[in-house]
Design a protein around this motif. Structure first.
Motif, PDB file in Angstrom:
ATOM      1  N   MET B  94      16.283  16.098  69.964  1.00  6.81           N
ATOM      2  CA  MET B  94      17.395  17.046  70.100  1.00  6.81           C
ATOM      3  C   MET B  94      18.047  16.900  71.474  1.00  6.81           C
ATOM      4  O   MET B  94      19.265  16.902  71.613  1.00  6.81           O
ATOM      5  CB  MET B  94      16.893  18.491  69.971  1.00  6.81           C
ATOM      6  N   ASP B  97      19.883  13.650  71.795  1.00  6.26           N
ATOM      7  CA  ASP B  97      21.119  13.712  71.019  1.00  6.26           C
ATOM      8  C   ASP B  97      22.169  14.530  71.781  1.00  6.26           C
ATOM      9  O   ASP B  97      23.363  14.305  71.655  1.00  6.26           O
ATOM     10  CB  ASP B  97      20.834  14.350  69.658  1.00  6.26           C
ATOM     11  N   LEU B 180      19.350  12.816  63.420  1.00  2.00           N
ATOM     12  CA  LEU B 180      20.305  13.697  64.102  1.00  2.00           C
ATOM     13  C   LEU B 180      21.662  13.026  64.253  1.00  2.00           C
ATOM     14  O   LEU B 180      22.708  13.652  64.074  1.00  2.00           O
ATOM     15  CB  LEU B 180      19.762  14.074  65.486  1.00  2.00           C
ATOM     16  N   GLN B 181      21.631  11.734  64.568  1.00  2.00           N
ATOM     17  CA  GLN B 181      22.902  11.050  64.797  1.00  2.00           C
ATOM     18  C   GLN B 181      23.654  10.812  63.494  1.00  2.00           C
ATOM     19  O   GLN B 181      24.848  10.518  63.518  1.00  2.00           O
ATOM     20  CB  GLN B 181      22.654   9.746  65.555  1.00  2.00           C
ATOM     21  N   PHE B 202      21.383  25.118  65.156  1.00  2.00           N
ATOM     22  CA  PHE B 202      20.143  24.397  64.886  1.00  2.00           C
ATOM     23  C   PHE B 202      19.485  24.935  63.618  1.00  2.00           C
ATOM     24  O   PHE B 202      19.079  24.173  62.747  1.00  2.00           O
ATOM     25  CB  PHE B 202      19.195  24.545  66.085  1.00  2.00           C
ATOM     26  N   ILE B 206      21.512  22.010  61.436  1.00  2.00           N
ATOM     27  CA  ILE B 206      20.759  20.807  61.783  1.00  2.00           C
ATOM     28  C   ILE B 206      19.426  20.743  61.045  1.00  2.00           C
ATOM     29  O   ILE B 206      19.082  19.729  60.434  1.00  2.00           O
ATOM     30  CB  ILE B 206      20.555  20.749  63.310  1.00  2.00           C
ATOM     31  N   LEU B 210      18.220  17.948  58.369  1.00  2.00           N
ATOM     32  CA  LEU B 210      17.180  17.063  58.862  1.00  2.00           C
ATOM     33  C   LEU B 210      15.947  17.075  57.958  1.00  2.00           C
ATOM     34  O   LEU B 210      15.008  16.309  58.160  1.00  2.00           O
ATOM     35  CB  LEU B 210      16.787  17.514  60.280  1.00  2.00           C
TER      36      LEU B 210
END
Lengths: 282, 294
Positions: B94, B97, B180-181, B202, B206, B210
């Motif tokens: 994280m 990133d 993440l990317q 998040f 995210i 994820l």
């Protein structure tokens, strides 16, 4: 970055630096210890900067080894490890290329059975078949030999799948053109498919070299002769010997030598490595 | 799955497959079937004859306090390695990133433990925690803790968990960072414009996106903790002190290769086989799904 939050960025750098420090600290300490005189590292706290014995310690372990560990000089172990790692990496790549070629470019009875047989190897790591595999290798007279260290490990479902995946993306026109021009399957494989696979081969080589170099249980099982010891295996005897004769600088030097080749490979071939790692797991 | 253009040849495909299949049959399938067969046999005290005992060996395992203890140790160890390894890696990913400057540099500095053999990772942390020269042991002594993993089972467990986690973080980090990317920036920006702060983004964007990566890593990490950590235990603690770090793969090695209990060791092998088959099937089912739903 979505918005500018200086505090968050600061915290991010701080966390990453802390992470890097924790990753690097043990390696740093072993590296530094490997350059000390024995009397300087008998008791904590040990020096955190290099001493003047770097060359001496490495020469000692390469030619004479660590006393009390009964393992002898380290140079032959490095050679054994190198032969094993190269044998495993090249062997796996070679036989997986051939199998993937057969599975993708031919139609033949039992094709799917062959595919699933190869798949099964994923489910049978050495750890679940220690004794019977040892017996097979012993019966074939392959104990204490380079053949025994490498051949039983070179079956590879992962590599076969990777090449199969890749061959499926190669345009059909290429095979068609080759056929029209009268090239047989082997010529097509050698002149067209193999050059196209270069990137995948490089990526896989990095992963498999590391895998081969770091083997532990397998050489432990099938080598009893001290002349066939690999360097990663020798670590256990170093740790045991450390209780009686704590020759820390030399033990540290062996540790550094054991991790040097794979670390150098990963750092110099980082691009291939990341690609290979992410792809083999797909 | 299928190519439109193929070559015609009766014999060649079999020749091409021969080396791979021969090795698979001789060194994988035959020994595994032997393990299965031996797991239902019992040898007499002299190893001269063996008789069929059905599932007795398994029943013996299920009653053995030692085996159940080893199972408990393995579960604690695997849970700890997986949780710490993934948690720390996610945090670092994280952060990597988030920062733009230096992200590649951090990546280079974080990935190399992947190349270090588990046994060497064990050696590195053995150095750090050694009661007389270890820097961590020395710091702990300053804090009033007398560290000795030769005598204290908890200390030994902590030591192998740290060594195993340290090695695995870089692998998890790479996958989390790639995951993440791959999350579209536009989604995160849209949420930010709507007023969602980093914490909320998040939790609601995210983390859900994820989850395929997380699930994949969960299976890989459990497999790693169960099977690939043998060298750490063998090199550093040898299962001790007592049974404190006797993980299942170490026990099967010790009972079979050192203790020569064929039936018992084969039954343990079969249990491990079941675990690895389960983990592999879960992993491949999941990957199939990921391909389908893109």
């Amino acid at each position: 970055m979505v918005e500018n939050r200086p505090l968050l960025t600061f915290v991010a750098h701080l966390t990453l630096l802390l992470g890097v420090a924790i990753v690097a600290l043990p390696i740093w300490i072993v590296l530094v210890t490997s350059s000390q005189r024995l009397e300087d590292v008998i008791q904590a706290p040990i020096p955190m900067w290099f001493g003047d014995q770097l060359l001496q310690n490495y020469t000692d372990v390469l030619t004479a080894g660590v006393q009390g560990s009964f393992s002898g000089a380290v140079a032959p172990m490095l050679r054994n490890s190198l032969v094993m790692a190269l044998g495993i990496a090249i062997g796996k790549i070679a036989i997986s290329l051939l199998s993937a070629f057969a599975i993708v470019y031919f139609r033949f009875p039992l094709r799917m059975l062959c595919f699933w047989t190869i798949f099964l190897t994923l489910m049978l790591p050495v750890e679940v078949r220690i004794l019977p595999t040892y017996k097979v290798v012993a019966d074939l007279g392959m104990l204490n030999s380079y053949a025994g260290l490498t051949i039983p490990l070179i079956a590879s479902a992962t590599a076969t799948f990777l090449f199969r995946q890749f061959f499926l993306t190669v345009p059909d026109e290429l095979a068609e053109a080759a056929r029209v021009d009268g090239a047989g399957p082997l010529k097509f494989f050698w002149d067209i498919l193999l050059p196209l696979s270069r990137t995948n081969i490089a990526a896989l080589f990095v992963i498999l070299f590391i895998y081969g170099w770091n083997q532990y249980l397998w050489p432990l099982l099938i080598t009893t002769d001290a002349s066939m010891t690999t360097i990663v295996m020798s670590v256990q005897r170093m740790i045991e010997a450390a209780d009686d004769t704590p020759e820390w600088p030399r033990i540290a030097a062996v540790g550094v030598l054991a991790m040097l080749p794979p670390v150098v490979i990963i750092l110099t071939m980082q691009r291939w490595f990341v690609k290979g790692l992410i792809e083999t797991e797909k | 799955m299928h190519k439109r253009v193929t070559f015609d040849h009766k014999l060649l495909p079999y020749l091409l497959l021969a080396p791979q299949l021969a090795i698979t049959l001789v060194f994988f399938i035959w020994p595994a079937s032997q393990a299965l067969w031996q797991s239902v046999l019992q040898e007499d005290a002299f190893g001269l004859s063996s008789r069929f005992v059905g599932l007795d060996n398994f029943a013996r395992l299920a009653r053995s306090a030692e085996y159940l203890g080893s199972l408990r140790v393995t579960l604690v160890f695997s849970a700890a390695v997986t949780a710490f390894g993934m948690g720390i890696a996610l945090l670092l990913a994280m952060m990597a990133d988030h920062v733009i400057r230096g992200a590649t540099g951090y990546k280079t500095l974080l990935i190399w433990p992947y190349a270090v053999a588990p046994a060497i990772a064990g050696l590195l942390w053995f150095f750090m925690f050694h009661p007389t020269i270890g820097i961590v042991a020395w710091l702990l002594k300053g804090g009033g803790v007398l560290w000795n993993h030769h005598l204290n089972g908890t200390h030994a467990m902590v030591l192998i968990v740290i060594a195993a986690t340290w090695k695995q973080v870089s692998y998890n980090f790479l996958f989390f960072l790639a995951g993440l990317q791959a999350i579209p920036r536009s989604l995160i920006e849209a949420a930010a414009i709507d007023g969602a702060g980093p914490g909320k983004r998040f939790r609601t964007i995210i983390l859900p996106l994820l989850s395929p990566t997380t699930f994949f890593l969960l299976v890989v990490n459990l497999t790693y903790a169960f099977f690939d950590t043998f060298p750490i235990v063998h090199a550093v603690t040898e299962g001790g002190p007592g049974q404190a770090t006797m993980i299942l793969v170490y026990k099967v090695y010790k009972d079979g290769f050192v203790g020569l209990d064929l039936g018992g060791s084969a039954a343990q092998s079969v249990v491990l086989m079941a675990i690895v088959i389960l983990l592999t099937v879960v992993q491949f089912r999941f990957i199939e799904r990921r391909v389908q739903y893109g």
